[in-house]
Design an enzyme around this catalytic site. Sequence first.
Site, short mmCIF file in Angstrom:
data_model
loop_
_atom_site.label_atom_id
_atom_site.label_comp_id
_atom_site.label_asym_id
_atom_site.label_seq_id
_atom_site.Cartn_x
_atom_site.Cartn_y
_atom_site.Cartn_z
CG ASN A 9 -1.73 1.20 1.40
OD1 ASN A 9 -1.77 2.06 0.51
ND2 ASN A 9 -2.41 1.31 2.53
CD1 TRP A 10 3.37 0.95 -2.81
CD2 TRP A 10 3.40 2.02 -4.76
NE1 TRP A 10 4.01 0.14 -3.72
CE2 TRP A 10 4.04 0.77 -4.93
CE3 TRP A 10 3.29 2.88 -5.88
CZ2 TRP A 10 4.58 0.36 -6.16
CZ3 TRP A 10 3.82 2.46 -7.10
CH2 TRP A 10 4.47 1.23 -7.24
CE LYS A 11 -0.10 3.03 4.87
NZ LYS A 11 0.02 3.07 6.31
CG HIS A 95 -5.78 1.77 5.39
ND1 HIS A 95 -5.26 2.68 6.28
CD2 HIS A 95 -4.80 0.87 5.15
CE1 HIS A 95 -4.01 2.33 6.57
NE2 HIS A 95 -3.71 1.23 5.89
CD GLU A 97 -2.78 5.18 6.98
OE1 GLU A 97 -2.82 5.20 5.72
OE2 GLU A 97 -1.87 4.61 7.61
CD GLU A 169 -3.32 -2.54 7.34
OE1 GLU A 169 -2.28 -2.83 6.74
OE2 GLU A 169 -3.90 -1.46 7.19
N GLY A 175 2.77 2.27 10.87
CA GLY A 175 3.70 3.39 10.71
C GLY A 175 4.41 3.76 12.01
CB SER A 215 5.52 -1.83 11.93
OG SER A 215 5.11 -0.50 12.23
N GLY A 236 2.95 -1.18 4.28
CA GLY A 236 2.97 0.25 3.99
C GLY A 236 4.39 0.69 3.70
N GLY A 237 5.03 1.29 4.70
CA GLY A 237 6.35 1.90 4.52
C GLY A 237 7.37 1.04 3.78
P1 13P Z 1 3.16 0.36 7.70
O1 13P Z 1 3.70 -0.91 7.10
O2 13P Z 1 3.86 1.58 7.21
O3 13P Z 1 3.07 0.27 9.19
O4 13P Z 1 1.66 0.51 7.16
C1 13P Z 1 0.79 -0.56 7.24
C2 13P Z 1 -0.43 -0.23 6.48
O5 13P Z 1 -1.19 0.64 6.88
C3 13P Z 1 -0.68 -0.95 5.23
O6 13P Z 1 -1.96 -0.69 4.75
#
Ligand code: 13P
Length: 253
Positions: A9-11, A95, A97, A169, A175, A215, A236-237
């Site tokens: 997920n590149w957000k 998600h 967020e 999640e 994050g 993470s 994510g990251g």
């Molecule tokens: P991180 O891997 O950056 O913690 O993010 C997880 C995430 O929200 C994937 O959708």
Amino acid sequence: MRTPFVAGNWKMFTTADSARKLATAAVAGVGQDQRVRVAVAPPFPYLALVGEVLKGSPIALSGQNLYPEKEGAFTGEVSTAMLLDVGCKYVILGHSERRHKLGENDLFINRKVNAALAAGLRVILCVGETLEEREADHTEAVLERQLTLGLADVPTSPDLHERVVIAYEPVWAIGTGRNATPDQAQLAHAFLRARVGQLLGATFASQFLIQYGGSVKPDNAASLLKQPDVDGALVGGASLNADHFLAIVRAAL
Ligand code: 13P
């Protein structure tokens, strides 16, 4: 036997140039290997260009969101048809967020889930508790609510496990560099699988995939992914670094 599924997920990260490079490196790293299912979810403006890079690769394209109406005066929104048009196979919905920073609730997320499935998109439905909820011992109640309301009215079919993926999640792990321990992840995943079994039947429960997200990094991926109910990762990251993303894909083997 469930095929593991790792999605990046590149957000709201990347540029056109870095998105192209990241996708190109992922395509080269995965080759034609299909032992792990892989998807990437770039920001909307880069879906088409990443889709071009993915052509001929088993890596699937995913949207990060959608709006649950066919078309209309919904400024700034993106429809299921648009996602399909640019080559998306998946869409990430619910998600944390979007739940916590953009105020989406379970009913709205459920409308999106049903709109996506009706249009032929596969859904990655994210669920997870906040730190406050975990500390108050409400984790299972939150997962239960998000799952039950999120999947309400989903049409059952023999291939439902192909069309719905759950991503656990925990919000406190996203994050933050603080991932759930393998035991915490396994407990939550086993709970989700049991609840989904009650909602949608034992066959579906044994077949559908539950990704862990929060993470996930190359150095913790293997221990999380070897848990019996952890079927992959939503990253994510670490998905913004091709070497790290590919290391997580390999850890899913
Ligand atoms: P991180 O891997 O950056 O913690 O993010 C997880 C995430 O929200 C994937 O959708």
